[in-house]
Design an enzyme around this catalytic site. Sequence first.
Site, PDB file in Angstrom:
ATOM      1  N   HIS A 146     -17.397  37.732  -1.084  1.00  0.00           N
ATOM      2  CA  HIS A 146     -15.950  37.973  -1.001  1.00  0.00           C
ATOM      3  C   HIS A 146     -15.667  36.958   0.387  1.00  0.00           C
ATOM      4  O   HIS A 146     -14.529  37.159   0.573  1.00  0.00           O
ATOM      5  CB  HIS A 146     -15.746  39.315  -0.541  1.00  0.00           C
ATOM      6  N   SER A 171     -18.294  44.614   0.293  1.00  0.00           N
ATOM      7  CA  SER A 171     -17.222  44.577  -0.858  1.00  0.00           C
ATOM      8  C   SER A 171     -16.291  45.846  -0.817  1.00  0.00           C
ATOM      9  O   SER A 171     -15.107  45.413  -1.390  1.00  0.00           O
ATOM     10  CB  SER A 171     -18.011  44.168  -2.145  1.00  0.00           C
ATOM     11  N   LYS A 210     -14.836  35.057  -8.062  1.00  0.00           N
ATOM     12  CA  LYS A 210     -13.652  35.767  -7.379  1.00  0.00           C
ATOM     13  C   LYS A 210     -12.656  35.002  -6.688  1.00  0.00           C
ATOM     14  O   LYS A 210     -11.568  34.373  -7.389  1.00  0.00           O
ATOM     15  CB  LYS A 210     -14.560  36.570  -6.065  1.00  0.00           C
TER      16      LYS A 210
HETATM   17  C1  LIG Z   1     -19.224  40.633  -7.204  1.00  0.00           C
HETATM   18  C2  LIG Z   1     -20.294  40.663  -6.489  1.00  0.00           C
HETATM   19  C3  LIG Z   1     -21.612  40.316  -6.870  1.00  0.00           C
HETATM   20  C4  LIG Z   1     -21.758  40.020  -8.245  1.00  0.00           C
HETATM   21  O1  LIG Z   1     -21.100  38.741  -8.902  1.00  0.00           O
HETATM   22  P1  LIG Z   1     -20.933  38.602 -10.433  1.00  0.00           P
HETATM   23  O2  LIG Z   1     -20.879  37.162 -10.379  1.00  0.00           O
HETATM   24  O3  LIG Z   1     -19.527  39.412 -10.675  1.00  0.00           O
HETATM   25  O4  LIG Z   1     -22.032  39.299 -10.952  1.00  0.00           O
HETATM   26  C5  LIG Z   1     -22.640  40.205  -6.093  1.00  0.00           C
HETATM   27  N1  LIG Z   1     -22.487  40.450  -4.581  1.00  0.00           N
HETATM   28  C6  LIG Z   1     -21.071  41.024  -4.304  1.00  0.00           C
HETATM   29  C7  LIG Z   1     -21.167  41.350  -2.738  1.00  0.00           C
HETATM   30  C8  LIG Z   1     -20.214  40.914  -5.072  1.00  0.00           C
HETATM   31  O5  LIG Z   1     -18.966  41.799  -4.657  1.00  0.00           O
END
Ligand SMILES: *Cc1c(COP(=O)(O)O)cnc(C)c1O
Length: 384
Positions: free
Chosen positions: A204, A176, A236
Amino acid sequence: MRQLNTELIQHRTANLYRTRHILSSPQGPDIIVDGRQMLTFCSNDYLGLAAAPQVIEAMQHGANEYGVGSGSSHLISGHYAPHQELEQALAAFLGRPRALLFSTGYMANIGVLTALLGSNDALFEDRLNHASLIDGGMLTTARFQRYPHVNLEILKRRLTRSAMERCIVATDGVFSMDGELAPLPELAELAAAHNAWLMVDDAHGFGVLGAKGTGTIEHFGLNVDQVPILMGTLGKAIGVFGAFVAGSEDLIETLIQKARSFIYTTALPPALAVATLEALRLVQAEPERREQLQARIAQFRSGALNMNLPLMDSITAIQPLIAGDTERAISWSKQLENKGILIPAIRPPTVPVNQARLRITLSASHTEEHIARLLEALSQLKIS
Ligand SMILES: *Cc1c(COP(=O)(O)O)cnc(C)c1O
């Protein structure tokens, strides 16, 4: 509580103090932040769906139909028709037998690891995995080891030595903070050779990578046997909120029985599921969003390479510029902010010490002019 104040002052002196910006407009390249119009390159809304008119309309329709709150957890009386429909749509999109909704990705990762692993088991994770996978590992009673970033040799040695009953290898699909892909084919092979289950957090990659947009696993041409546990997020690229786990019938039924972060929490508002269904439809109906994103990534990378900027090896929307120490990262961020560009500095402990950076993220909603403005601003950065 005077100690807290002392600790906060130390935190501030170390340039690690975090504060929040206040937004007063929808997600998009041009937003109002702290009352000021800014051009942003820090959102995970990679396909520009968070404020897409069709998705907004779906959410309004969902609220009219089902109200706002879900009232209780999925296992009591909070599991609505749109939740069920969304789980089926996700499973069909991914070509997996079933999918299960979680309220957040953070909770999904914690739920999976604690439900599947006990004290006779072992968990191996990449050192650069997202905090939620790491925290899930710390909550399990399993033996938990982190291997050096994508170091397959060390992982192999540890898998070979492990005498535990059940083993899970968990990795981010796209790291990430780096934008780099995990070597999933090699990890899948290693896991299979050692009878371990591979879990991929594709927060992602989901919606963005692969011809259909189903993510990193599609990008590498892998299947559900090679990667039995897939976690993806809906906040996302999908632009809404929430997360899911997708895999076999038995995996999903086990999570429903045992994942505490699924069982003991209120279900997502059903209107969010209605909005997510529409966003998922757009991911499939409008591949041009992914093409647009690819074009912006290519434009940014070729411009940045011409300027000799220290790009990382990333084909994704995440294009970090490593500053090194936190002070420099903050200075870069401030210089850009003075030009009306918002890219907050990412500092430890989110990234390793001495790897503070600008985490630039691109979106299908950026125009060519937006990228040109960013490159122009970066060319004027005082580097030290
Ligand atoms: C954002 C993210 C999460 C968490 O997801 P949320 O729905 O925002 O709690 C988990 N793993 C990765 C790699 C992320 O980037």
